[in-house]
Design a protein around this motif. Sequence first.
Motif, PDB file in Angstrom:
ATOM      1  N   VAL A   1      -4.134  -2.604  14.402  1.00 27.94           N
ATOM      2  CA  VAL A   1      -3.027  -2.182  13.544  1.00 27.94           C
ATOM      3  C   VAL A   1      -2.911  -3.156  12.378  1.00 27.94           C
ATOM      4  N   ARG A   2      -2.590  -2.642  11.194  1.00 34.35           N
ATOM      5  CA  ARG A   2      -2.587  -3.500  10.015  1.00 34.35           C
ATOM      6  C   ARG A   2      -1.230  -3.600   9.323  1.00 34.35           C
ATOM      7  N   THR A   3      -0.203  -2.970   9.879  1.00 31.90           N
ATOM      8  CA  THR A   3       1.160  -3.150   9.373  1.00 31.90           C
ATOM      9  C   THR A   3       2.094  -3.240  10.570  1.00 31.90           C
ATOM     10  N   VAL A   4       2.868  -4.330  10.659  1.00 28.82           N
ATOM     11  CA  VAL A   4       3.823  -4.495  11.750  1.00 28.82           C
ATOM     12  C   VAL A   4       5.092  -5.137  11.202  1.00 28.82           C
ATOM     13  N   GLN A   5       6.142  -5.053  12.012  1.00 24.20           N
ATOM     14  CA  GLN A   5       7.399  -5.731  11.683  1.00 24.20           C
ATOM     15  C   GLN A   5       7.843  -6.541  12.895  1.00 24.20           C
ATOM     16  N   LEU A   6       8.236  -7.765  12.646  1.00 26.65           N
ATOM     17  CA  LEU A   6       8.810  -8.609  13.693  1.00 26.65           C
ATOM     18  C   LEU A   6      10.329  -8.475  13.621  1.00 26.65           C
ATOM     19  N   ARG A   7      10.912  -7.886  14.677  1.00 25.25           N
ATOM     20  CA  ARG A   7      12.368  -7.740  14.749  1.00 25.25           C
ATOM     21  C   ARG A   7      12.853  -8.535  15.949  1.00 25.25           C
ATOM     22  N   LEU A   8      13.356  -9.739  15.684  1.00 22.03           N
ATOM     23  CA  LEU A   8      13.815 -10.630  16.748  1.00 22.03           C
ATOM     24  C   LEU A   8      15.247 -10.277  17.130  1.00 22.03           C
ATOM     25  N   LYS A   9      15.491 -10.120  18.431  1.00 17.73           N
ATOM     26  CA  LYS A   9      16.817  -9.733  18.899  1.00 17.73           C
ATOM     27  C   LYS A   9      17.551 -10.861  19.610  1.00 17.73           C
ATOM     28  N   ASP A  10      16.866 -11.964  19.894  1.00 15.51           N
ATOM     29  CA  ASP A  10      17.486 -13.061  20.634  1.00 15.51           C
ATOM     30  C   ASP A  10      18.402 -13.848  19.701  1.00 15.51           C
TER      31      ASP A  10
ATOM     32  N   GLU B   1       0.824  -1.196   0.000  1.00 15.99           N
ATOM     33  CA  GLU B   1       0.000   0.000   0.000  1.00 15.99           C
ATOM     34  C   GLU B   1       0.866   1.257   0.000  1.00 15.99           C
ATOM     35  N   ARG B   2       0.383   2.301  -0.681  1.00 20.31           N
ATOM     36  CA  ARG B   2       1.152   3.547  -0.748  1.00 20.31           C
ATOM     37  C   ARG B   2       1.326   4.172   0.633  1.00 20.31           C
ATOM     38  N   ARG B   3       0.338   4.009   1.484  1.00 24.05           N
ATOM     39  CA  ARG B   3       0.397   4.565   2.831  1.00 24.05           C
ATOM     40  C   ARG B   3       0.200   3.415   3.821  1.00 24.05           C
ATOM     41  N   LEU B   4       1.299   2.962   4.387  1.00 23.07           N
ATOM     42  CA  LEU B   4       1.243   1.822   5.299  1.00 23.07           C
ATOM     43  C   LEU B   4       0.777   2.207   6.699  1.00 23.07           C
ATOM     44  N   GLY B   5       0.686   3.512   6.966  1.00 25.97           N
ATOM     45  CA  GLY B   5       0.147   3.972   8.238  1.00 25.97           C
ATOM     46  C   GLY B   5       1.065   3.701   9.416  1.00 25.97           C
ATOM     47  N   LEU B   6       0.453   3.518  10.574  1.00 27.48           N
ATOM     48  CA  LEU B   6       1.220   3.228  11.778  1.00 27.48           C
ATOM     49  C   LEU B   6       1.888   1.854  11.626  1.00 27.48           C
ATOM     50  N   TYR B   7       3.178   1.776  11.969  1.00 24.95           N
ATOM     51  CA  TYR B   7       3.975   0.593  11.649  1.00 24.95           C
ATOM     52  C   TYR B   7       4.802   0.202  12.880  1.00 24.95           C
ATOM     53  N   PRO B   8       4.206  -0.449  13.883  1.00 28.57           N
ATOM     54  CA  PRO B   8       4.976  -0.864  15.055  1.00 28.57           C
ATOM     55  C   PRO B   8       6.016  -1.934  14.705  1.00 28.57           C
ATOM     56  N   VAL B   9       7.202  -1.784  15.287  1.00 25.37           N
ATOM     57  CA  VAL B   9       8.284  -2.763  15.155  1.00 25.37           C
ATOM     58  C   VAL B   9       8.361  -3.502  16.483  1.00 25.37           C
ATOM     59  N   LEU B  10       8.158  -4.818  16.430  1.00 24.40           N
ATOM     60  CA  LEU B  10       7.840  -5.583  17.640  1.00 24.40           C
ATOM     61  C   LEU B  10       8.843  -6.699  17.877  1.00 24.40           C
ATOM     62  N   PRO B  11       9.085  -7.041  19.160  1.00 23.82           N
ATOM     63  CA  PRO B  11      10.166  -7.975  19.488  1.00 23.82           C
ATOM     64  C   PRO B  11       9.787  -9.449  19.517  1.00 23.82           C
ATOM     65  N   SER B  12       8.516  -9.790  19.360  1.00 24.11           N
ATOM     66  CA  SER B  12       8.126 -11.197  19.462  1.00 24.11           C
ATOM     67  C   SER B  12       6.814 -11.440  18.721  1.00 24.11           C
ATOM     68  N   ALA B  13       6.551 -12.693  18.418  1.00 27.20           N
ATOM     69  CA  ALA B  13       5.282 -13.053  17.784  1.00 27.20           C
ATOM     70  C   ALA B  13       4.112 -12.758  18.710  1.00 27.20           C
ATOM     71  N   GLN B  14       4.336 -12.902  20.013  1.00 27.58           N
ATOM     72  CA  GLN B  14       3.275 -12.590  20.973  1.00 27.58           C
ATOM     73  C   GLN B  14       2.885 -11.115  20.865  1.00 27.58           C
ATOM     74  N   TRP B  15       3.883 -10.234  20.741  1.00 24.71           N
ATOM     75  CA  TRP B  15       3.592  -8.817  20.559  1.00 24.71           C
ATOM     76  C   TRP B  15       2.874  -8.576  19.233  1.00 24.71           C
ATOM     77  N   VAL B  16       3.261  -9.285  18.196  1.00 24.29           N
ATOM     78  CA  VAL B  16       2.584  -9.145  16.898  1.00 24.29           C
ATOM     79  C   VAL B  16       1.108  -9.468  17.037  1.00 24.29           C
ATOM     80  N   GLU B  17       0.796 -10.576  17.661  1.00 26.51           N
ATOM     81  CA  GLU B  17      -0.609 -10.967  17.842  1.00 26.51           C
ATOM     82  C   GLU B  17      -1.360  -9.930  18.669  1.00 26.51           C
ATOM     83  N   ARG B  18      -0.731  -9.446  19.715  1.00 24.80           N
ATOM     84  CA  ARG B  18      -1.367  -8.476  20.609  1.00 24.80           C
ATOM     85  C   ARG B  18      -1.691  -7.172  19.875  1.00 24.80           C
ATOM     86  N   VAL B  19      -0.747  -6.669  19.083  1.00 24.70           N
ATOM     87  CA  VAL B  19      -0.930  -5.390  18.394  1.00 24.70           C
ATOM     88  C   VAL B  19      -1.917  -5.523  17.231  1.00 24.70           C
TER      89      VAL B  19
END
Length: 368
Positions: A190-199, A167-185
């Motif tokens: 929210v319709r655009t997220v990024q999973l950034r695993l640090k472990d 989409e041209r406008r992805l809107g609010l884009y939380p960057v999240l540390p776990s799949a649990q956070w992805v599900e929660r958000v």
Amino acid sequence: MRTLAFADRDLFWPPADELIEAAERIRARLGDWPRARVDWRVCLATPDAARAGDLIVVIGGAADEGDARAWRAAGAGLIEAHGGRVALTTAAGARYVFEGTLAEDWLAALAAFLDCGFEPHDALVLALAWRDGDETRGEDAWPVDLTHFPRVAGLPPAPAQPFPACERRLGLYPVLPSAQWVERVLALGVRTVQLRLKDKDSTPEQLAMEIGQAVAAGRHYGACVFINDHWREAAQAGAYGVHLGQEDLEAADMSAIMQSGMRLGLSTHGYYEMLRALHFRPSYLAFGAVFPTGTKTVSTAPQGLARLERYVRLLGEHVPLVAIGGIDLARLPAVAATGVGSAALVSAVTAAPDPAHAIAQLQRAFGA
């Protein structure tokens, strides 16, 4: 707008009144910027003693290797221009090579963009995008015509087709540390997220399970889930997209990512990296860090809203843009005012006492 005076500064060597006058004219039409951290000097001839902050220009050929080593040892950089090809070698040995059109005033433009606080490789990109007389065409003569920008030389062949569009406008884009956070958000709308695993100690099985869980949540909620870095696992899980940094462009298999059907987002931190990223025809570009951030180590200084707004003017019609870095509720309205179509956030969501309330406020502030 006030004309900035260069006449009393050691801007060129040897001193060149016409170049200083041209640099002043150009600088006066570029807007208000913080002073550069380095007092750069553009040297059109070899100075008596090279110093840190010198950019020694050799036109029509290549510099002697011994001279170049001595200049770099003194902290100076080297610019070699021959025909439509221009190469910059920094004191640290980094090399940037461009192909493009050289305006008559390109050296004056280079000095002006250096004065705006840009590092030499980004200032050189802007100088090569400059066209003679641009300073006469309005109060803000910033280069925003992508067809005028140079090409980064030495890159692998560009993909025959662009990566799949998002989409041209992805809107609010939380960057999240776990799949649990992805599900929660995603459950909060929210319709655009990024999973950034640090472990870094996760086993391959744990990594695949975490990514698979996040991708499944995206399917359940009809959302766009991007996976940071782990493109192989993302492809195996059938992820919507993957996000890579500049350092990943050399190592990642772009053909395999393309064949997977995933969208591709790329990080950028300046004009050179934007040109390099555009070569790979990504689905979106992320620009940062806009503000200081403590969630990720970034080697470049914070970019600020003025640069973000100019990137939007340059690229907003060509590729979706994401602003990232230090963005919170207080800063979000100003970020949205630049016209950028998406804002990535980390701590504003994951460190909030009440993430549901925080997301509702952030969505309202961004107008999404």
